[in-house]
Design a protein around this motif. Structure first.
Motif, PDB file in Angstrom:
ATOM      1  N   LEU A 219      -4.541   5.291 -10.687  1.00  0.00           N
ATOM      2  CA  LEU A 219      -3.756   6.510 -10.878  1.00  0.00           C
ATOM      3  C   LEU A 219      -4.325   7.662 -10.059  1.00  0.00           C
ATOM      4  O   LEU A 219      -3.585   8.406  -9.405  1.00  0.00           O
ATOM      5  N   GLU A 220      -5.646   7.826 -10.083  1.00  0.00           N
ATOM      6  CA  GLU A 220      -6.269   8.912  -9.336  1.00  0.00           C
ATOM      7  C   GLU A 220      -6.067   8.728  -7.827  1.00  0.00           C
ATOM      8  O   GLU A 220      -5.789   9.689  -7.106  1.00  0.00           O
ATOM      9  N   ALA A 221      -6.202   7.500  -7.354  1.00  0.00           N
ATOM     10  CA  ALA A 221      -5.984   7.230  -5.928  1.00  0.00           C
ATOM     11  C   ALA A 221      -4.535   7.518  -5.542  1.00  0.00           C
ATOM     12  O   ALA A 221      -4.262   8.094  -4.478  1.00  0.00           O
TER      13      ALA A 221
ATOM     14  N   SER B  83       2.481  14.203   0.854  1.00  0.00           N
ATOM     15  CA  SER B  83       3.532  15.221   0.673  1.00  0.00           C
ATOM     16  C   SER B  83       3.356  16.370   1.652  1.00  0.00           C
ATOM     17  O   SER B  83       4.339  16.962   2.113  1.00  0.00           O
ATOM     18  N   ALA B  84       2.111  16.697   1.945  1.00  0.00           N
ATOM     19  CA  ALA B  84       1.848  17.771   2.920  1.00  0.00           C
ATOM     20  C   ALA B  84       2.121  17.307   4.339  1.00  0.00           C
ATOM     21  O   ALA B  84       2.628  18.067   5.169  1.00  0.00           O
ATOM     22  N   ARG B  85       1.809  16.034   4.627  1.00  0.00           N
ATOM     23  CA  ARG B  85       1.969  15.547   5.999  1.00  0.00           C
ATOM     24  C   ARG B  85       3.386  15.088   6.289  1.00  0.00           C
ATOM     25  O   ARG B  85       3.880  15.254   7.400  1.00  0.00           O
ATOM     26  N   TRP B  86       4.022  14.495   5.280  1.00  0.00           N
ATOM     27  CA  TRP B  86       5.399  14.014   5.464  1.00  0.00           C
ATOM     28  C   TRP B  86       6.282  14.613   4.345  1.00  0.00           C
ATOM     29  O   TRP B  86       6.609  13.925   3.377  1.00  0.00           O
ATOM     30  N   PRO B  87       6.617  15.881   4.430  1.00  0.00           N
ATOM     31  CA  PRO B  87       7.375  16.554   3.355  1.00  0.00           C
ATOM     32  C   PRO B  87       8.717  15.839   3.077  1.00  0.00           C
ATOM     33  O   PRO B  87       9.329  15.299   3.970  1.00  0.00           O
TER      34      PRO B  87
ATOM     35  N   LEU C  36       0.814  -1.214   0.000  1.00  0.00           N
ATOM     36  CA  LEU C  36       0.000   0.000   0.000  1.00  0.00           C
ATOM     37  C   LEU C  36       0.844   1.259   0.000  1.00  0.00           C
ATOM     38  O   LEU C  36       0.595   2.191  -0.765  1.00  0.00           O
ATOM     39  N   LEU C  37       1.872   1.305   0.875  1.00  0.00           N
ATOM     40  CA  LEU C  37       2.701   2.500   1.016  1.00  0.00           C
ATOM     41  C   LEU C  37       4.171   2.113   1.068  1.00  0.00           C
ATOM     42  O   LEU C  37       4.522   1.007   1.490  1.00  0.00           O
ATOM     43  N   ASP C  38       5.034   3.060   0.671  1.00  0.00           N
ATOM     44  CA  ASP C  38       6.472   2.810   0.776  1.00  0.00           C
ATOM     45  C   ASP C  38       7.011   3.409   2.074  1.00  0.00           C
ATOM     46  O   ASP C  38       6.248   3.917   2.909  1.00  0.00           O
ATOM     47  N   ALA C  39       8.323   3.365   2.236  1.00  0.00           N
ATOM     48  CA  ALA C  39       8.939   3.826   3.479  1.00  0.00           C
ATOM     49  C   ALA C  39       8.758   5.325   3.703  1.00  0.00           C
ATOM     50  O   ALA C  39       8.821   5.797   4.843  1.00  0.00           O
ATOM     51  N   ARG C  40       8.490   6.082   2.653  1.00  0.00           N
ATOM     52  CA  ARG C  40       8.282   7.525   2.779  1.00  0.00           C
ATOM     53  C   ARG C  40       6.790   7.863   2.887  1.00  0.00           C
ATOM     54  O   ARG C  40       6.416   9.013   2.798  1.00  0.00           O
ATOM     55  N   GLN C  41       5.969   6.849   3.060  1.00  0.00           N
ATOM     56  CA  GLN C  41       4.517   7.002   3.168  1.00  0.00           C
ATOM     57  C   GLN C  41       3.871   7.449   1.859  1.00  0.00           C
ATOM     58  O   GLN C  41       2.758   7.972   1.860  1.00  0.00           O
ATOM     59  N   ARG C  42       4.546   7.227   0.745  1.00  0.00           N
ATOM     60  CA  ARG C  42       3.956   7.514  -0.552  1.00  0.00           C
ATOM     61  C   ARG C  42       3.259   6.266  -1.091  1.00  0.00           C
ATOM     62  O   ARG C  42       3.570   5.144  -0.704  1.00  0.00           O
ATOM     63  N   ALA C  43       2.321   6.471  -1.999  1.00  0.00           N
ATOM     64  CA  ALA C  43       1.567   5.353  -2.567  1.00  0.00           C
ATOM     65  C   ALA C  43       2.495   4.356  -3.248  1.00  0.00           C
ATOM     66  O   ALA C  43       3.371   4.742  -4.020  1.00  0.00           O
TER      67      ALA C  43
ATOM     68  N   TRP D 159      -3.581  10.408  -2.765  1.00  0.00           N
ATOM     69  CA  TRP D 159      -2.865  10.071  -1.534  1.00  0.00           C
ATOM     70  C   TRP D 159      -1.524  10.803  -1.475  1.00  0.00           C
ATOM     71  O   TRP D 159      -1.144  11.314  -0.427  1.00  0.00           O
ATOM     72  N   ASN D 160      -0.810  10.843  -2.579  1.00  0.00           N
ATOM     73  CA  ASN D 160       0.510  11.470  -2.555  1.00  0.00           C
ATOM     74  C   ASN D 160       0.437  12.968  -2.285  1.00  0.00           C
ATOM     75  O   ASN D 160       1.345  13.538  -1.677  1.00  0.00           O
ATOM     76  N   ARG D 161      -0.637  13.620  -2.727  1.00  0.00           N
ATOM     77  CA  ARG D 161      -0.803  15.030  -2.374  1.00  0.00           C
ATOM     78  C   ARG D 161      -0.957  15.190  -0.860  1.00  0.00           C
ATOM     79  O   ARG D 161      -0.366  16.076  -0.249  1.00  0.00           O
ATOM     80  N   TYR D 162      -1.744  14.311  -0.269  1.00  0.00           N
ATOM     81  CA  TYR D 162      -1.926  14.333   1.185  1.00  0.00           C
ATOM     82  C   TYR D 162      -0.613  13.987   1.893  1.00  0.00           C
ATOM     83  O   TYR D 162      -0.199  14.683   2.831  1.00  0.00           O
TER      84      TYR D 162
END
Length: 435
Positions: A420-422, A431-435, A213-220, A426-429
């Motif tokens: 792709l949309e998901a 990136s803001a939470r975990w820059p 679901l997510l990688d180590a940087r919390q990205r999709a 998620w990555n927009r969210y």
């Protein structure tokens, strides 16, 4: 942690409590120095005698650390706990599920218990759930308490009508099974909700299908061949008419209604829910057989977990950890598992419960059915783990994925576009939470 109807359904049949407070070791209205504040979720009033006895035993062993117990309804715990943290009145020990524990830990709100635990403490618990109470950044943020697993409750009559000898055990068997049920009986094979704020079963199925679901940087990390295949799996089932239309608009409660009315061949639920089926739909209960839960190719099933954590504000963290260990020791967990019909995280308690179930002599077929289901639940723990990582924001991740999957199911976009949309949302969210 009582099936994958998450925690709000963990103790089905419990009366919702508004706010129950019990004070041990002091006069009513007084809170002596050294009092530990313990918050639990939705145990009162059914388990008042249990808590009274266990906390009474604690008080005899630790008269210098009496306990004030507060029980909260599930829906209010996050709001009340965050308000208490802000007001610096947080409890010393609090009952949390892994996602909320991770969210609080990400804000620096929980104590890393590593240095406070006695050597070898982890050896007393199921390794998979002990690990689920650990955060990669914040350390050991909780101690496992009680558990539940899903089983497949199967309507044998519908299977026979469809010419099937058994229900599916793996997700890749589901399409053919669902097609046979639909074509030969007019009913549905299964119901897995895509309502964003309901069961996480569908998200867990992604992990069982090999999706990260997510990688180590919390990205999709789900826009991969495995992820696109999983999105297409559910989209195709729905578009072919092999899932009830309501999966996009109604939650797990609808699955229960359909199963009890004989319109659903398989219900993913807990062993104890059989009692409700026996009461509400005895004819369906009579042809119901508990079978192992659906899994991916590696056979891993999901376990739902409840934990005990120590907020960072506690001025008595050492005593708080001892209280959490006391509540989760083998003796106390085994008793709670018997009374609440849940599973323990303690290896000692689990061994005791399994032995009792194996030796049990049910008085009738209904009790035998429940005994068999509970024993199967205990055996399922051998291959179970918390499938969805307790990442801060995981409920938002579920909402994003489910919303885009709904769009694909309804034909608004194709399944690859939904992935792709998901991913982008998620990555927009993230990136803001975990820059």
């Amino acid at each position: 942690m009582i099936v994958s109807l998450r925690r709000r359904r963990f103790l089905s049949g419990l009366a919702l409590s508004g706010l129950a407070v019990f004070i041990w070791g002091c006069r009513p209205g007084s809170v002596p120095e050294g009092t530990l504040q313990l918050w639990t979720l939705q145990l009162a009033p059914k388990f008042n005698p249990y808590m009274e006895d266990v906390l009474g035993s604690w008080g005899k062993l630790h008269p210098e650390a009496p306990v004030r117990w507060t029980d909260l309804p599930w829906g209010s715990v996050e709001r009340k706990l965050l308000a208490a943290v802000f007001a610096r009145t947080a409890p010393d020990v609090v009952n949390l599920n892994p996602p909320f524990a991770a969210n609080l830990a990400s804000k620096g709100g929980l104590t890393d218990l590593t240095a406070l635990l006695p050597p070898g403490a982890e050896q007393n618990y199921l390794p998979s759930v002990w690990e689920a109470a650990r955060d990669p950044e914040a350390g050991q943020i909780a101690i496992p308490w009680y558990l539940t697993v899903r089983l497949s409750l199967v309507n044998g009559d519908l299977l026979r009508q469809a010419g099937l000898s058994r229900a599916p055990r793996r997700w890749d068997e589901v399409p053919a099974y669902a097609r046979s049920i639909r074509e030969r009986t007019g009913r549905y094979g299964l119901f897995v909700t895509v309502v964003p704020d309901d069961s996480a079963e569908l998200l867990e199925s992604f992990v069982q299908m090999g999706v990260s679901l997510l990688d180590a940087r919390q990205r999709a990390a789900f826009n991969t061949p495995a992820g696109r295949k999983a999105f297409a799996f559910w989209t195709d089932l729905y578009r072919e008419g092999l899932l009830p239309r309501e999966v996009v608009s109604q939650g797990q409660r609808r699955a229960i209604e359909l199963y009890q009315s004989g319109e659903l061949a398989l219900l993913a639920s807990g062993a104890e829910f059989l009692r409700s089926i026996q009461t509400n739909a005895p004819g369906v209960a009579a042809v119901t057989t508990p079978q192992p839960p659906l899994t991916g190719s590696d056979g891993t099933s999901n376990v739902a977990l409840m934990t005990l954590a120590v907020p960072r504000q506690s001025q008595q963290a050492g005593d708080a950890v001892q209280l959490a260990l006391f509540l989760t020791n083998g003796t106390n967990q085994a008793r709670f598992a018997r009374e609440a019909k849940v599973l323990p995280s303690s290896l000692e308690a689990l061994s005791a419960i399994r032995a009792e179930l194996e030796a049990e002599q049910p008085s009738n077929s209904s009790e035998a059915q429940i005994r068999d289901a509970r024993l199967l639940s205990a055996e399922t723990l051998n291959t179970a783990r918390v499938l969805v990582p307790a990442t801060p924001g995981v409920k938002r991740l579920q909402s994003i994925i489910y919303t885009q999957l709904q769009r694909a199911m309804l034909g608004q976009i194709n399944s690859d576009q939904a992935v792709l949309e998901a991913e982008q949302q998620w990555n927009r969210y993230a990136s803001a939470r975990w820059p």
